[in-house]
Design a protein around this motif. Sequence first.
Motif, short mmCIF file in Angstrom:
data_model
loop_
_atom_site.label_atom_id
_atom_site.label_comp_id
_atom_site.label_asym_id
_atom_site.label_seq_id
_atom_site.Cartn_x
_atom_site.Cartn_y
_atom_site.Cartn_z
N SER A 123 0.80 -1.22 0.00
CA SER A 123 0.00 0.00 0.00
C SER A 123 0.84 1.28 0.00
O SER A 123 0.30 2.38 0.01
CB SER A 123 -0.94 0.01 1.21
N TYR A 124 2.16 1.14 -0.02
CA TYR A 124 3.05 2.30 -0.02
C TYR A 124 2.97 2.98 -1.39
O TYR A 124 3.01 2.33 -2.43
CB TYR A 124 4.48 1.84 0.24
N ASP A 125 2.87 4.33 -1.42
CA ASP A 125 2.74 5.00 -2.71
C ASP A 125 3.49 6.34 -2.74
O ASP A 125 4.19 6.70 -1.79
CB ASP A 125 1.27 5.18 -3.09
N TYR A 126 3.29 7.07 -3.83
CA TYR A 126 3.98 8.33 -4.09
C TYR A 126 3.74 9.35 -2.98
O TYR A 126 4.64 10.09 -2.59
CB TYR A 126 3.49 8.87 -5.43
N SER A 127 2.52 9.40 -2.47
CA SER A 127 2.18 10.38 -1.44
C SER A 127 2.93 10.12 -0.14
O SER A 127 3.21 11.04 0.63
CB SER A 127 0.68 10.40 -1.17
N ASP A 128 3.27 8.86 0.13
CA ASP A 128 4.05 8.53 1.32
C ASP A 128 5.52 8.84 1.11
O ASP A 128 6.22 9.28 2.03
CB ASP A 128 3.91 7.04 1.67
N PHE A 129 5.99 8.63 -0.11
CA PHE A 129 7.42 8.68 -0.39
C PHE A 129 7.89 10.07 -0.84
O PHE A 129 8.89 10.59 -0.36
CB PHE A 129 7.75 7.65 -1.47
N LYS B 191 1.59 17.75 1.29
CA LYS B 191 2.61 17.45 2.29
C LYS B 191 3.78 16.70 1.65
O LYS B 191 3.58 15.83 0.78
CB LYS B 191 2.03 16.58 3.41
N SER B 192 4.98 17.02 2.08
CA SER B 192 6.17 16.29 1.61
C SER B 192 6.21 14.91 2.22
O SER B 192 5.89 14.73 3.40
CB SER B 192 7.44 17.06 1.96
N GLY B 193 6.60 13.93 1.40
CA GLY B 193 6.76 12.56 1.88
C GLY B 193 8.11 12.37 2.55
O GLY B 193 8.97 13.27 2.58
N VAL B 194 8.35 11.16 3.04
CA VAL B 194 9.53 10.90 3.84
C VAL B 194 10.82 11.10 3.04
O VAL B 194 11.81 11.64 3.55
CB VAL B 194 9.46 9.47 4.43
N ALA C 249 6.63 -3.03 -2.91
CA ALA C 249 5.73 -1.96 -3.34
C ALA C 249 5.70 -1.87 -4.87
O ALA C 249 6.57 -2.41 -5.55
CB ALA C 249 6.19 -0.62 -2.76
N ASP C 250 4.68 -1.19 -5.40
CA ASP C 250 4.62 -0.90 -6.83
C ASP C 250 5.55 0.29 -7.06
O ASP C 250 5.20 1.44 -6.80
CB ASP C 250 3.19 -0.56 -7.23
N LEU C 251 6.75 0.02 -7.53
CA LEU C 251 7.80 1.04 -7.57
C LEU C 251 7.51 2.18 -8.53
O LEU C 251 7.96 3.31 -8.32
CB LEU C 251 9.14 0.38 -7.89
N SER C 252 6.74 1.93 -9.59
CA SER C 252 6.36 3.02 -10.49
C SER C 252 5.47 4.02 -9.76
O SER C 252 5.58 5.23 -9.97
CB SER C 252 5.63 2.45 -11.72
N ARG C 253 4.57 3.52 -8.93
CA ARG C 253 3.67 4.39 -8.16
C ARG C 253 4.43 5.13 -7.07
O ARG C 253 4.08 6.25 -6.70
CB ARG C 253 2.55 3.58 -7.53
N VAL C 254 5.46 4.51 -6.52
CA VAL C 254 6.20 5.12 -5.41
C VAL C 254 7.16 6.20 -5.90
O VAL C 254 7.19 7.32 -5.38
CB VAL C 254 6.98 4.04 -4.63
N PHE C 255 7.96 5.89 -6.92
CA PHE C 255 9.00 6.81 -7.37
C PHE C 255 8.50 7.85 -8.37
O PHE C 255 9.03 8.96 -8.43
CB PHE C 255 10.16 6.03 -7.99
N GLY C 256 7.51 7.49 -9.18
CA GLY C 256 6.99 8.44 -10.15
C GLY C 256 8.09 9.00 -11.05
O GLY C 256 8.90 8.26 -11.60
N GLU C 257 8.13 10.33 -11.18
CA GLU C 257 9.11 10.98 -12.06
C GLU C 257 10.53 10.97 -11.51
O GLU C 257 11.47 11.41 -12.17
CB GLU C 257 8.69 12.43 -12.36
N LEU C 258 10.71 10.44 -10.29
CA LEU C 258 12.06 10.42 -9.69
C LEU C 258 13.00 9.42 -10.37
O LEU C 258 14.20 9.43 -10.10
CB LEU C 258 11.98 10.10 -8.20
N PHE C 259 12.46 8.55 -11.23
CA PHE C 259 13.33 7.66 -11.99
C PHE C 259 14.45 8.47 -12.66
O PHE C 259 15.60 8.08 -12.68
CB PHE C 259 12.53 6.93 -13.08
N PHE C 260 14.07 9.60 -13.22
CA PHE C 260 15.01 10.47 -13.92
C PHE C 260 16.09 10.98 -12.97
O PHE C 260 17.28 10.97 -13.28
CB PHE C 260 14.22 11.63 -14.53
N GLY C 261 15.66 11.43 -11.78
CA GLY C 261 16.58 12.06 -10.85
C GLY C 261 17.50 11.12 -10.12
O GLY C 261 18.46 11.56 -9.47
N LEU C 262 17.26 9.81 -10.21
CA LEU C 262 18.09 8.85 -9.49
C LEU C 262 19.48 8.72 -10.09
O LEU C 262 20.45 8.47 -9.38
CB LEU C 262 17.42 7.47 -9.49
#
Length: 452
Positions: free
Chosen positions: A189-195, A228-231, A271-284
């Motif tokens: 259940s972890y997602d973009y809003s948490d992360f 709100k900013s995530g963790v 977790a569903d990593l696409s939902r968690v990281f979103g556009e951060l794939f680029f920034g990694l």
Amino acid sequence: MNVWRFGSKYGIIGSIAGEMAKYKIAFTGEDDAQERISREVKIGDYIAITSGQKIIFVGLATKIDKMSSLGIDNTLIDMVEKDLICVKMHPFFDTSSENKFYGGQGKDFHKALDSYTRLIIDIFNKSKSEENMTETIAILKANMQIVLTGAPGTGKTYLAQEIATNLIGVAKEQLKNSNQYKFVQFHPSYDYSDFVEGLKPEFVEEKLKDESKSAEEPPTGQITFELKSGVFKKFCEDAQKAYDESPVEDNDPIKENAPKYVFVIDEINRADLSRVFGELFFGLEADYRGKPIEMQYSYLYVNRGEKKTETFSIPPNVYIIGTMNDIDRSVESMDFALRRRFAWKEITAKESEVIIDAAKISADLKEDAKKRMDQLNKKIEEIMGSASYQIGGAYFKKLEKYKESDKPFESLWSNHLEGLLKEYLRGMSKSKGNENPLLRMKNAYDLKVDSK
């Protein structure tokens, strides 16, 4: 496996020690030892090279032959005045800085005294663990993020925390209180809003209009949603501030000496990593660290009349460590875009023996545990067809709970191992020649001969 000591109670001449280290070999000039070395030392035996009362090198025997047959330069053969039988070693570790006391006496070549066998093996395992740590840290620094993968119980989370203490420069017991370290565990259940960031409900209490109304009555108000900013975003903002405040030095223009921040994601594949990281794939990616990324909620800032669009970046001093079990059924669903942005490091069951070494149990129990783990894992790999199903040393560390029991290994099997192995075997067809797989695993664990 046996443990052998090569050396001299009077010390080894510096140049000879240097040649041993150069070629990763052990030898002795004793005439009566040459035949014994050929006959008694086996591949996989532990070797300790001592100089006086100090253990200076340790390793595992990989080949036993004459110097000339191992391609060693004639300079060394001339130096020792003979074409001696020697033992080639890998891995090979220089332990001279530890200044360990050996205490063995007698001939220059002999089987290590029982009281020092455990010491030599412990020194080897510690050196192996430190080498593994150094190698993993080098991979992490080069790639900025790494996933530690392997069989269950191989100490991946433990290693991640050890790496964090090393990079940050704090003691292990102080790690969880450091603002340069964060540990999260992913779940379905972890997602973009948490992360990263998301709209979170917030209760806005209305001011009391009726002064006579009791303060003990439930407050009235309404629920609003705030961005709100995530963790991870909060963590990166702290890291960015530390990076910006770090001085630029002539010999460090990219601020490699800036405080390092380590973010550990346990069970990253759950977790569903696409939902968690979103556009951060680029920034990694290392090349894009510190570069602004437009966020998916940027439109909210525009709607509020703010002139600039909200952006975010992952600073260069943030290191990400993920852990995952190879056999987890959710591994197959890992996003390939994320896979290529992480380095990968496997932690094997054999490497996890250091966890048993650190367990608060007797030396005899440790040795028995290693033998049982080795035999059980060989049988698991044979039956399951993959080393990914093997069991790591963390399971055997649970012997600490049963060390006062008359049958500690039976308790370990019944309470921790049997259920896991049954889950492995669930749905597995019982083909001819593969009957009673659980019994075969139990026999291997009990160091019995397989009836197959």
